[in-house]
Design a protein around this motif. Structure first.
Motif, PDB file in Angstrom:
ATOM      1  N   ASN A  41     -82.389 -24.204  32.842  1.00  0.00           N
ATOM      2  CA  ASN A  41     -81.665 -23.160  33.582  1.00  0.00           C
ATOM      3  C   ASN A  41     -80.279 -22.950  33.002  1.00  0.00           C
ATOM      4  O   ASN A  41     -79.798 -21.818  32.910  1.00  0.00           O
ATOM      5  N   TYR A  45     -78.797 -19.390  31.428  1.00  0.00           N
ATOM      6  CA  TYR A  45     -77.568 -18.743  31.898  1.00  0.00           C
ATOM      7  C   TYR A  45     -76.347 -19.456  31.303  1.00  0.00           C
ATOM      8  O   TYR A  45     -75.427 -19.854  32.017  1.00  0.00           O
ATOM      9  N   ARG A  61     -84.799 -22.643  41.670  1.00  0.00           N
ATOM     10  CA  ARG A  61     -84.259 -21.813  40.598  1.00  0.00           C
ATOM     11  C   ARG A  61     -82.798 -21.463  40.867  1.00  0.00           C
ATOM     12  O   ARG A  61     -82.370 -21.342  42.013  1.00  0.00           O
ATOM     13  N   GLU A  63     -80.177 -18.440  39.694  1.00  0.00           N
ATOM     14  CA  GLU A  63     -80.159 -17.129  39.056  1.00  0.00           C
ATOM     15  C   GLU A  63     -78.739 -16.567  39.073  1.00  0.00           C
ATOM     16  O   GLU A  63     -78.061 -16.628  40.099  1.00  0.00           O
ATOM     17  N   PHE A  65     -76.963 -12.960  38.166  1.00  0.00           N
ATOM     18  CA  PHE A  65     -77.331 -11.587  37.860  1.00  0.00           C
ATOM     19  C   PHE A  65     -76.130 -10.717  37.503  1.00  0.00           C
ATOM     20  O   PHE A  65     -76.144  -9.511  37.723  1.00  0.00           O
ATOM     21  N   SER A  84     -83.531 -21.815  46.334  1.00  0.00           N
ATOM     22  CA  SER A  84     -83.160 -20.591  45.622  1.00  0.00           C
ATOM     23  C   SER A  84     -81.640 -20.431  45.665  1.00  0.00           C
ATOM     24  O   SER A  84     -81.051 -20.346  46.742  1.00  0.00           O
ATOM     25  N   ARG A  86     -78.680 -18.027  44.167  1.00  0.00           N
ATOM     26  CA  ARG A  86     -78.462 -16.743  43.490  1.00  0.00           C
ATOM     27  C   ARG A  86     -76.990 -16.375  43.553  1.00  0.00           C
ATOM     28  O   ARG A  86     -76.390 -16.371  44.625  1.00  0.00           O
ATOM     29  N   ASP A  88     -74.316 -13.332  42.260  1.00  0.00           N
ATOM     30  CA  ASP A  88     -74.312 -11.962  41.757  1.00  0.00           C
ATOM     31  C   ASP A  88     -72.885 -11.408  41.780  1.00  0.00           C
ATOM     32  O   ASP A  88     -71.979 -12.014  42.344  1.00  0.00           O
ATOM     33  N   ASN A 108     -76.854 -17.706  48.707  1.00  0.00           N
ATOM     34  CA  ASN A 108     -76.636 -16.373  48.150  1.00  0.00           C
ATOM     35  C   ASN A 108     -75.139 -16.111  48.085  1.00  0.00           C
ATOM     36  O   ASN A 108     -74.472 -16.040  49.118  1.00  0.00           O
TER      37      ASN A 108
END
Length: 201
Positions: A41, A45, A61, A63, A65, A84, A86, A88, A108
């Motif tokens: 990972n 990234y 995961r 992520e 973005f 998860s 994430r 952004d 998030n």
């Protein structure tokens, strides 16, 4: 280096006596695979993730973005299965040393989330630093805030942590709580629940 190797061997021997040799080997293979997944990972990234050694278990995961997203993961962070994470927009996620994140957690981040060292997060926890702007007070799609979780915090199962929340060091968040605002250090936070029965027939 010799001292570290000696500690590893001592720990493995102690684990073998308690769990049995077979289960100790299986468990540590799982940890090794988790560390490998974490590095994959990090490679994916490479512009976004800054980290030391950490573990990312099966189906979890991370992520990023946005080229502006920043993820900082400390030493010996352990992220279990199906989590998860994430980040952004211009989001900044900071996870300090020895944080434990259990199965099925969701983080998030579009602005700023910080989790202090030695914090333990139970299964099915959701942490969000933003809301959708459904009232349309501004032209922005999201309303952003900050989430700061202190050191040595215990977050129980099925907790939801919302934007503009600060949780002090050594706090305990009871299972099933919805948290928004300030939680003082060294306190137990829980949402009051009252049972009610409504006759429908």
């Amino acid at each position: 280096m010799i001292r570290i190797l000696r500690k590893i061997i001592t720990t493995l021997i102690a684990e073998s006596r308690g769990r049995g040799l077979y289960y100790t080997v299986v468990m540590n293979l799982s940890h090794a695979v988790g560390i490998l997944r974490a590095y994959l990972n990090k490679l994916l990234y490479f512009n976004n993730i800054k980290s030391s050694i950490f573990s990312l278990q099966a189906n979890s995961r991370i992520e990023a973005f946005s080229k502006h997203a920043r993820i900082d993961i400390g030493k010996f962070v352990f992220i279990r299965k199906n989590a998860s994470i994430r980040v952004d927009h211009h989001g900044e996620l900071h996870i300090a040393d020895k944080v434990f994140i259990n199965d099925n957690c969701n983080i998030n981040c579009v602005y700023r989330i910080s989790i202090g060292k030695n914090t333990k997060i139970a299964p099915n926890v959701s942490i969000n630093d933003h809301d959708h702007n459904f009232k349309h007070f501004t032209d922005e799609h999201l309303i952003m805030g900050e989430v700061i979780i202190g050191e040595n915090v215990w977050v129980g199962s099925n907790v939801v942590i919302l934007r503009d929340t600060v949780i002090g060091d050594n706090a305990v968040i009871a299972a099933g709580s919805v948290v928004k605002g300030n939680v003082p250090a060294n306190t137990l936070f829980l949402n009051k629940r009252e049972k009610s029965y409504i006759q429908y027939a």
